[in-house]
Design a protein around this motif. Structure first.
Motif, short mmCIF file in Angstrom:
data_model
loop_
_atom_site.label_atom_id
_atom_site.label_comp_id
_atom_site.label_asym_id
_atom_site.label_seq_id
_atom_site.Cartn_x
_atom_site.Cartn_y
_atom_site.Cartn_z
N ASN A 156 0.79 -1.40 -0.08
CA ASN A 156 -0.06 -0.08 0.04
C ASN A 156 0.77 1.29 -0.08
OD1 ASN A 156 -3.28 -0.23 0.28
ND2 ASN A 156 -2.17 -2.13 1.21
N LEU A 157 2.02 1.30 0.83
CA LEU A 157 2.72 2.44 0.82
C LEU A 157 3.62 2.61 -0.57
CD1 LEU A 157 2.11 2.37 3.85
CD2 LEU A 157 4.61 2.97 4.22
N ASP A 158 3.61 1.35 -1.13
CA ASP A 158 4.43 1.72 -2.56
C ASP A 158 3.56 2.70 -3.66
OD1 ASP A 158 6.41 -0.01 -1.91
OD2 ASP A 158 5.69 -1.69 -2.84
N SER A 159 2.18 2.66 -3.33
CA SER A 159 1.37 3.46 -4.12
C SER A 159 1.11 4.81 -4.03
CB SER A 159 -0.04 2.45 -4.49
OG SER A 159 -0.87 2.86 -2.96
N TRP A 160 1.76 5.18 -2.80
CA TRP A 160 1.36 6.68 -2.29
C TRP A 160 2.09 7.46 -3.11
CZ3 TRP A 160 1.98 7.18 3.67
CH2 TRP A 160 0.83 6.37 4.38
N ILE A 433 7.80 5.52 9.05
CA ILE A 433 8.59 6.34 9.59
C ILE A 433 10.09 6.27 8.64
CG2 ILE A 433 10.35 6.82 11.43
CD1 ILE A 433 7.86 6.65 13.31
N THR A 434 10.32 4.83 8.27
CA THR A 434 11.79 4.46 7.70
C THR A 434 11.59 4.72 6.16
OG1 THR A 434 11.20 2.12 7.55
CG2 THR A 434 12.37 2.67 9.44
N ARG A 435 10.25 5.08 5.67
CA ARG A 435 10.18 5.21 4.07
C ARG A 435 9.89 6.84 3.89
NH1 ARG A 435 7.09 0.62 1.16
NH2 ARG A 435 7.76 2.18 -0.55
#
Length: 472
Positions: A156-160, A433-435
């Protein structure tokens, strides 16, 4: 016409007489102080309107200041005793099925279904609660669920993009995780379509359960029907599939109880609501509180950057030992749960006249044990309405957590997903936080207590801290 008016007149007279007779009986008892408000409506509108503002506290604050921590009101069509007293709340929780029966407003009951875990009673509730706990305990999370939690959060974070509606993204994550756990369903068009129907179901929870008067409730009932139909098809397909599945639906079918389709569907609807709604709101509010508390965010970044450095590269999966090493993260989780109070309290119905704290609560009355009021009381937590994760270091303010701190309820109805929610939030914060670094978008904000009208808000502007997405 005359006969109709006569019937209407007698109906009104009968209703008013019954109302006055009940009030006469109540006066003979030593009820908790308070006001029943207007006939029939009571103080429901004041309660609902308070929870559609940025600060819902005044409904309870005003009455606590006037009447004390235990007071009488009339909401959702019934006289109700509110408790903001921790000892009374514990008494209510521990006497489930003995002195108090599970009972919720009609809107919630109708939308969840009579076979939902929230409304089950007796031995059936005990069996189903135990089954649910067995799919969300530490061992299961460690050995089976953690890998899916980490994978789905990363995907999901990949698509942000550079601007994110955080609440909406958090809801996608929690819905996909819950669908995977319940029925091994991977993200896709079908799950997204189902999620949109769920949004409308949840919007109907705190409305009057009258389809004629409430368009929101009508939409919620229609959406609930669509969700039930979709899940019924899944259940029927699985009944014709002999392959073993290590998910909740598979466990229900293999339990030997011969549950009907209706029982299974109601059960899954309630679990989807629980896993989807509460955890996503907690995720969003954790980011909001951290953004407003830079020192806490800096200390959290240090902890998670160290975990990533120890692993050697950013694509390494989060392991159980990583989760257990997140000491300050657990302080953040504890404080977010305390301040956010997503489960603000629980409704019960008295099974007999209850004598407590010098008052009598009549048989058949509703009681509401307010966890929120305890968590936000400065007598129990210093600067209670300030987000302060350091208060949980060395358990300095958790001397009696079973009474003062109960974000997941307690007693035989303790939320079975309490550990799972903590793990999901911890892994989400680690990956976020790390990305990314982020800041709130100025054109909108999230109100302190999100309601159905504001849940798509709290947009943030994000910047990646690393080059390129990570994929499993």
């Amino acid at each position: 016409m005359a006969s109709f008016l006569s019937l209407l007149f007698f109906a009104v007279v009968f209703s008013v007489s019954l109302f006055l007779l009940r009030r006469s009986r109540y006066r003979r008892l030593r009820l908790p102080p308070g006001s029943l408000g207007l006939p029939f409506i009571g103080e429901t509108l004041q309660l609902i309107s308070a929870y559609k503002t940025e600060n819902p506290e005044p409904f309870i604050d005003k009455r606590m200041n006037r009447y004390g921590p235990i007071f009488t009101t009339h909401v959702f069509g019934e006289p109700t005793v509110f408790s903001a007293d921790p000892e009374t709340n514990r008494f209510i929780l521990l006497n489930e099925g003995k002195l108090f029966d599970c009972s919720y407003p009609g809107s919630i009951s109708n939308l969840l279904g009579k076979h939902s875990l929230l409304l089950m009673k007796g031995s059936l509730h005990k069996r189903m609660h135990s089954l649910t706990m067995s799919f969300a305990n530490s061992t299961i999370i460690k050995d089976h669920l953690l890998v899916d939690i980490d994978r789905l959060i990363r995907l999901n974070l990949d698509s942000w993009t550079d601007r994110v509606l955080l609440m909406e993204e958090a809801k996608k994550i929690t819905f996909e995780l819950t669908m995977k756990q319940l029925m091994s369903a991977d993200p896709g068009e079908w799950t997204e379509s189902l999620r949109k129907e769920y949004v409308m179901v949840i919007e109907g929870f705190f409305t009057l359960p009258l389809t004629f008067f409430s368009a929101t409730y009508r939409r919620a009932i229609r959406a609930r029907t669509k969700v039930a139909e979709a899940l019924t098809l899944v259940v029927r397909e699985r009944r014709n599939d002999d392959r073993p599945r290590s998910d909740m639906l598979g466990a229900l079918m293999a339990s030997g109880d011969n549950f009907s389709d209706e029982v299974i569907v109601d059960f899954m609807i309630a679990l989807l609501v629980a896993g989807y709604e509460t955890t996503s709101t907690i995720m969003t509010l954790a980011v909001k509180f951290l953004t407003e508390t830079p020192l806490a965010l800096a200390q959290l970044k240090e902890e998670h950057d160290q975990i990533r450095a120890n692993k050697g590269h950013s694509e390494a999966a989060v392991e159980w030992c990583d989760y257990k090493s997140m000491a300050f993260t657990q302080c953040v989780v504890n404080e977010t749960l305390r301040v956010a109070n997503i489960i603000s309290g629980i409704f019960r119905r008295t099974m007999t006249d209850i004598n407590i704290k010098g008052y009598t609560i009549p048989k058949g009355w509703k009681v509401f044990a307010s966890f929120r009021a305890v968590h936000m009381n400065p007598e129990h937590f210093k600067d209670a309405r300030t987000f302060n994760p350091w208060r949980w270091q060395n358990n300095s303010e958790a001397a009696n957590p079973g009474i003062l701190y109960s974000p997941f309820g307690g007693g035989p109805r303790l939320c079975p997903g309490y550990e799972l929610a903590r793990v999901v939030l911890s892994v989400f914060l680690h990956r976020l936080i790390t990305r990314f670094s982020w800041e709130p978008a100025e054109e909108d904000k999230l109100v302190f207590f999100p309601t159905t009208r504001t849940q798509k808000r709290y947009p943030i502007i994000v910047n990646r801290r690393e080059r390129g997405p990570t994929r499993s």
